[in-house]
Design a protein around this motif. Sequence first.
Motif, PDB file in Angstrom:
ATOM      1  N   LEU A 221      21.275  -4.124 -82.277  1.00  0.00           N
ATOM      2  CA  LEU A 221      22.289  -3.532 -83.197  1.00  0.00           C
ATOM      3  C   LEU A 221      23.771  -4.456 -82.813  1.00  0.00           C
ATOM      4  CD1 LEU A 221      22.786  -1.352 -85.265  1.00  0.00           C
ATOM      5  CD2 LEU A 221      24.097  -0.084 -83.720  1.00  0.00           C
ATOM      6  N   ALA A 222      24.566  -5.191 -83.617  1.00  0.00           N
ATOM      7  CA  ALA A 222      25.441  -6.067 -83.288  1.00  0.00           C
ATOM      8  C   ALA A 222      26.586  -5.991 -84.411  1.00  0.00           C
ATOM      9  CB  ALA A 222      25.063  -7.352 -83.006  1.00  0.00           C
ATOM     10  N   PHE A 223      27.617  -5.234 -84.034  1.00  0.00           N
ATOM     11  CA  PHE A 223      28.868  -5.257 -85.048  1.00  0.00           C
ATOM     12  C   PHE A 223      29.493  -6.473 -85.283  1.00  0.00           C
ATOM     13  CE2 PHE A 223      28.322  -0.711 -82.808  1.00  0.00           C
ATOM     14  CZ  PHE A 223      27.601  -0.504 -83.836  1.00  0.00           C
ATOM     15  N   ILE A 224      29.460  -7.495 -84.461  1.00  0.00           N
ATOM     16  CA  ILE A 224      30.042  -8.809 -84.730  1.00  0.00           C
ATOM     17  C   ILE A 224      29.280  -9.592 -84.305  1.00  0.00           C
ATOM     18  CG2 ILE A 224      32.345  -7.965 -84.224  1.00  0.00           C
ATOM     19  CD1 ILE A 224      32.137  -8.905 -81.394  1.00  0.00           C
ATOM     20  N   GLU A 225      29.557 -10.692 -85.168  1.00  0.00           N
ATOM     21  CA  GLU A 225      28.534 -12.032 -85.216  1.00  0.00           C
ATOM     22  C   GLU A 225      28.247 -12.677 -83.806  1.00  0.00           C
ATOM     23  OE1 GLU A 225      25.698 -14.801 -86.290  1.00  0.00           O
ATOM     24  OE2 GLU A 225      26.526 -13.017 -87.464  1.00  0.00           O
ATOM     25  N   ARG A 226      29.189 -12.378 -83.002  1.00  0.00           N
ATOM     26  CA  ARG A 226      29.152 -13.359 -81.670  1.00  0.00           C
ATOM     27  C   ARG A 226      27.784 -12.623 -80.662  1.00  0.00           C
ATOM     28  NH1 ARG A 226      27.650 -16.792 -78.852  1.00  0.00           N
ATOM     29  NH2 ARG A 226      28.437 -16.923 -76.629  1.00  0.00           N
ATOM     30  N   ARG A 227      28.036 -11.337 -80.719  1.00  0.00           N
ATOM     31  CA  ARG A 227      26.715 -10.505 -80.275  1.00  0.00           C
ATOM     32  C   ARG A 227      25.669 -10.757 -80.895  1.00  0.00           C
ATOM     33  NH1 ARG A 227      28.101  -8.386 -75.457  1.00  0.00           N
ATOM     34  NH2 ARG A 227      26.999  -6.195 -75.872  1.00  0.00           N
ATOM     35  N   ALA A 228      25.673 -10.818 -82.193  1.00  0.00           N
ATOM     36  CA  ALA A 228      24.423 -10.940 -82.920  1.00  0.00           C
ATOM     37  C   ALA A 228      23.696 -12.290 -82.337  1.00  0.00           C
ATOM     38  CB  ALA A 228      24.677 -11.187 -84.346  1.00  0.00           C
TER      39      ALA A 228
END
Length: 221
Positions: free
Chosen positions: A189-196
């Motif tokens: 689960l990644a709310f922002i692209e960098r974390r994805a």
Amino acid sequence: MTRVRLVILDYDLTLVNNVIDFYLAFTESLKKHFQREMSFSEFYDLLVSDKIVEEVPTTGIGYKVWVDMRRLICKSRYISSLAPGLKFFLEITSSTGVEHVIVSGKECHSEYIWRELRRAGIDNFINGVYTFFDLAVLGGYEEELFDKSWLIKYAVKKHGKRVEEAVYIGDYKTDYYSSVKAGVRFIGLAFIERRAELLRDIGVGCIARDFYEALICLSEP
């Protein structure tokens, strides 16, 4: 495909957006052990880019910072917001007979989390809460800091399921590694692209931006 019968949920920064509590607990511990201040913007940039453990390693004195932090975060100062789509996700999956449990990196009694769940009105969807406080009580262990694999396997067994019937949803690489160790399928689960991107780089197959997308991941083999 084996039917999913148990969804295991990480808590901090997955189920709830409690980044302010995370920041306050971390900086309180940082000041205690290193006599150092850190602004929220610096903390957030390090967290999002996954460089915070480079700044404060999980070994030596740094280890004490992290251990104290996961105890200090128990005294929540702010009302955390639920992750987008969470209630819908819980309603839909519960209607099909899926059970939900929380496995949290907090080192505090599960009642702290139950209190927040009741306040948010979602406690009726949760079938169990397990934290690092339980490791000592149950005789469990972590092979490295924030390794949740023992708790994941314990939760699966306690709720009468097989590992292939369980899915773990988390936001961080240690969640993924813990899931792999436990033999449980993982949804990032990644709310922002960098974390994805960070999750994608370590091999996470299905990454959701919110719990609406997590439902789609859940239906994939």
